[in-house]
Write a protein that holds these residues in place. Sequence first.
Motif, PDB file in Angstrom:
ATOM      1  N   ILE A  35      -3.674 -87.350  11.189  1.00 26.39           N
ATOM      2  CA  ILE A  35      -4.364 -86.074  11.378  1.00 26.39           C
ATOM      3  C   ILE A  35      -5.749 -86.368  11.910  1.00 26.39           C
ATOM      4  CG2 ILE A  35      -5.151 -83.934  10.292  1.00 26.39           C
ATOM      5  CD1 ILE A  35      -3.114 -84.435   8.073  1.00 26.39           C
ATOM      6  N   GLY A  36      -6.025 -85.865  13.100  1.00 21.97           N
ATOM      7  CA  GLY A  36      -7.348 -86.077  13.684  1.00 21.97           C
ATOM      8  C   GLY A  36      -7.684 -87.532  13.888  1.00 21.97           C
ATOM      9  N   GLY A  37      -6.688 -88.343  14.185  1.00 23.62           N
ATOM     10  CA  GLY A  37      -6.917 -89.765  14.410  1.00 23.62           C
ATOM     11  C   GLY A  37      -7.034 -90.591  13.142  1.00 23.62           C
ATOM     12  N   ARG A  38      -6.904 -89.958  11.986  1.00 20.05           N
ATOM     13  CA  ARG A  38      -6.952 -90.660  10.708  1.00 20.05           C
ATOM     14  C   ARG A  38      -5.543 -90.715  10.109  1.00 20.05           C
ATOM     15  NH1 ARG A  38     -11.627 -93.262   9.865  1.00 20.05           N
ATOM     16  NH2 ARG A  38     -11.413 -93.038   7.591  1.00 20.05           N
ATOM     17  N   ILE A  39      -5.315 -91.727   9.261  1.00 21.94           N
ATOM     18  CA  ILE A  39      -4.015 -91.896   8.642  1.00 21.94           C
ATOM     19  C   ILE A  39      -4.099 -91.450   7.185  1.00 21.94           C
ATOM     20  CG2 ILE A  39      -2.157 -93.521   8.124  1.00 21.94           C
ATOM     21  CD1 ILE A  39      -3.352 -95.361  10.278  1.00 21.94           C
ATOM     22  N   TYR A  40      -3.156 -90.597   6.790  1.00 23.24           N
ATOM     23  CA  TYR A  40      -3.151 -90.052   5.437  1.00 23.24           C
ATOM     24  C   TYR A  40      -1.828 -90.351   4.742  1.00 23.24           C
ATOM     25  CZ  TYR A  40      -7.373 -87.487   6.654  1.00 23.24           C
ATOM     26  OH  TYR A  40      -8.653 -87.166   7.041  1.00 23.24           O
ATOM     27  N   SER A  41      -1.943 -90.676   3.478  1.00 24.35           N
ATOM     28  CA  SER A  41      -0.769 -90.751   2.621  1.00 24.35           C
ATOM     29  C   SER A  41      -0.575 -89.370   2.015  1.00 24.35           C
ATOM     30  CB  SER A  41      -0.988 -91.785   1.514  1.00 24.35           C
ATOM     31  OG  SER A  41       0.025 -91.715   0.547  1.00 24.35           O
ATOM     32  N   VAL A  42       0.592 -88.788   2.247  1.00 28.75           N
ATOM     33  CA  VAL A  42       0.873 -87.421   1.801  1.00 28.75           C
ATOM     34  C   VAL A  42       1.920 -87.464   0.697  1.00 28.75           C
ATOM     35  CG1 VAL A  42       1.557 -85.100   2.498  1.00 28.75           C
ATOM     36  CG2 VAL A  42       0.440 -86.612   4.156  1.00 28.75           C
ATOM     37  N   MET A  43       1.594 -86.819  -0.435  1.00 27.76           N
ATOM     38  CA  MET A  43       2.538 -86.716  -1.544  1.00 27.76           C
ATOM     39  C   MET A  43       2.766 -85.250  -1.859  1.00 27.76           C
ATOM     40  SD  MET A  43       2.519 -88.599  -5.266  1.00 27.76           S
ATOM     41  CE  MET A  43       0.986 -87.822  -5.799  1.00 27.76           C
ATOM     42  N   SER A  44       4.011 -84.838  -1.818  1.00 29.01           N
ATOM     43  CA  SER A  44       4.364 -83.444  -2.029  1.00 29.01           C
ATOM     44  C   SER A  44       5.244 -83.335  -3.270  1.00 29.01           C
ATOM     45  CB  SER A  44       5.105 -82.887  -0.801  1.00 29.01           C
ATOM     46  OG  SER A  44       5.383 -81.519  -0.969  1.00 29.01           O
ATOM     47  N   SER A  45       4.784 -82.516  -4.248  1.00 24.92           N
ATOM     48  CA  SER A  45       5.495 -82.369  -5.521  1.00 24.92           C
ATOM     49  C   SER A  45       5.850 -80.906  -5.769  1.00 24.92           C
ATOM     50  CB  SER A  45       4.646 -82.886  -6.682  1.00 24.92           C
ATOM     51  OG  SER A  45       4.266 -84.229  -6.465  1.00 24.92           O
ATOM     52  N   PRO A  46       7.054 -80.665  -6.285  1.00 25.83           N
ATOM     53  CA  PRO A  46       7.468 -79.272  -6.533  1.00 25.83           C
ATOM     54  C   PRO A  46       6.704 -78.647  -7.693  1.00 25.83           C
ATOM     55  CG  PRO A  46       9.135 -80.807  -7.351  1.00 25.83           C
ATOM     56  CD  PRO A  46       8.131 -81.629  -6.607  1.00 25.83           C
ATOM     57  N   VAL A  47       6.426 -77.334  -7.583  1.00 23.13           N
ATOM     58  CA  VAL A  47       5.786 -76.548  -8.641  1.00 23.13           C
ATOM     59  C   VAL A  47       6.826 -75.568  -9.189  1.00 23.13           C
ATOM     60  CG1 VAL A  47       3.962 -74.920  -9.231  1.00 23.13           C
ATOM     61  CG2 VAL A  47       3.535 -76.728  -7.540  1.00 23.13           C
ATOM     62  N   LYS A  48       7.068 -75.607 -10.503  1.00 22.92           N
ATOM     63  CA  LYS A  48       8.099 -74.764 -11.110  1.00 22.92           C
ATOM     64  C   LYS A  48       7.476 -73.698 -12.017  1.00 22.92           C
ATOM     65  CE  LYS A  48      11.441 -78.592 -11.121  1.00 22.92           C
ATOM     66  NZ  LYS A  48      12.353 -79.431 -11.944  1.00 22.92           N
ATOM     67  N   ASN A  49       8.144 -72.543 -12.080  1.00 30.90           N
ATOM     68  CA  ASN A  49       7.691 -71.493 -12.990  1.00 30.90           C
ATOM     69  C   ASN A  49       8.293 -71.725 -14.369  1.00 30.90           C
ATOM     70  OD1 ASN A  49      10.355 -70.699 -12.805  1.00 30.90           O
ATOM     71  ND2 ASN A  49       9.929 -68.917 -11.475  1.00 30.90           N
ATOM     72  N   SER A  50       8.065 -70.785 -15.272  1.00 33.44           N
ATOM     73  CA  SER A  50       8.536 -70.941 -16.641  1.00 33.44           C
ATOM     74  C   SER A  50      10.049 -70.992 -16.748  1.00 33.44           C
ATOM     75  CB  SER A  50       7.999 -69.785 -17.500  1.00 33.44           C
ATOM     76  OG  SER A  50       8.432 -68.537 -16.968  1.00 33.44           O
ATOM     77  N   LYS A  51      10.734 -70.491 -15.708  1.00 34.03           N
ATOM     78  CA  LYS A  51      12.202 -70.511 -15.711  1.00 34.03           C
ATOM     79  C   LYS A  51      12.761 -71.792 -15.090  1.00 34.03           C
ATOM     80  CE  LYS A  51      12.475 -65.472 -15.306  1.00 34.03           C
ATOM     81  NZ  LYS A  51      13.002 -64.338 -14.494  1.00 34.03           N
ATOM     82  N   GLY A  52      11.867 -72.672 -14.647  1.00 33.08           N
ATOM     83  CA  GLY A  52      12.313 -73.895 -14.020  1.00 33.08           C
ATOM     84  C   GLY A  52      12.627 -73.754 -12.541  1.00 33.08           C
TER      85      GLY A  52
END
Length: 376
Positions: free
Chosen positions: A91-108
């Motif tokens: 991104i913009g000539g820079r290197i990023y480590s991207v971590m994507s985690s799921p967000v769950k509601n009270s019902k899962g």
Amino acid sequence: MALENVKDSIENIKIDSTFINDIINGIYDWVRVIDRDNNIIYMNKAMREAFKNYRPGDKCYKVVCKDYPCENCISRKAVFEGETQKKEEIIGGRIYSVMSSPVKNSKGEIIAVVEVLHDITEIKNMQNKIIQQNKKLMDDLKIAKKMQCNFLPKHLPEDKIDFSFIYKPCETLGGDFLDIFNIDDDHVGLYIADVSGHGVSASMLTMFLRSTINKSMPSPAHTLKNLYTDFNRSGFDSDMYITVFYAIIDLKNRRMIFSNAGHNVPPVVFNKNRFELLRVPGIPISNWMDEPTYEDRVIDLQKGDRLFFSTDGIVEIRNKDGEQFGEERLLNILLNDDSEPSSILARIVDSAGEFSSAKSFDDICDDITMALIKIK
């Protein structure tokens, strides 16, 4: 008292959305939350300042200057698989480590994903530099190995002796070395050496040995004494040393004069009717004492005599039970095989490989050097 202070601090902090937001805004990394339709619904302060033209509600891929979802979108994958996903993004000539985690509601149910983008540009640049430096180092080691192998014996008086050797370093460069060379028409000099350590430092000692040893002196003991003196003039550390067995064979009169500088595997002279270990004391080439003494000894040779020289690598090979290959197995092969030197050494290699259960002889991790001479 300290525990009570911690309890008081916890009670005084109001754990609410404002406090959580303050924590996330204090993070240097970029943090954003994306809903199931790729819409940004939250960006922390660090990311908002980096992307001033983007706000919650924009599509996540717009931030990376794309008009459509990324082909390797880990956020979608996190939604569908319900597990944290990772990738790297430029991104913009820079290197990023991207971590994507799921967000769950009270019902899962997965209702969104939270992404954390960490700038790893400097780390990647350093990794690339290390890779390039390692490549250069390996190229240099290959050249050094070629040079070291080029110094091994090549041209010998084949009408008077039959000679074969095996040289297998544990690493790219070895700490063992041997040489056999013509002194004149009637004399052949030979030595086998084992230096402290492995790798580059050990190979430098072998090069010192080859370039310094005086091949013109008629006395091996005097040669080793001069080598000891030259070693001390060179200023090597006290933990560096060389063990050397050095001998001169008089082919005309079939006699051999020899001396030893601490080499702990005594060579063997044998035929069908004789067996002699060439034992002689002597301190290794080192800086351990001021005036070492070395002794010349003489042995008569006969037609058909064989001379076996080695370092300790072959006898110290171990099997899965920790048992050493040992001198007894080695001598059993030597004394019961009348074939040519090259065939006998090949049999030793096969036996040692079978003993150690190694996939191949090259997988045995130790410097192994052996030489066998037959007097014609």
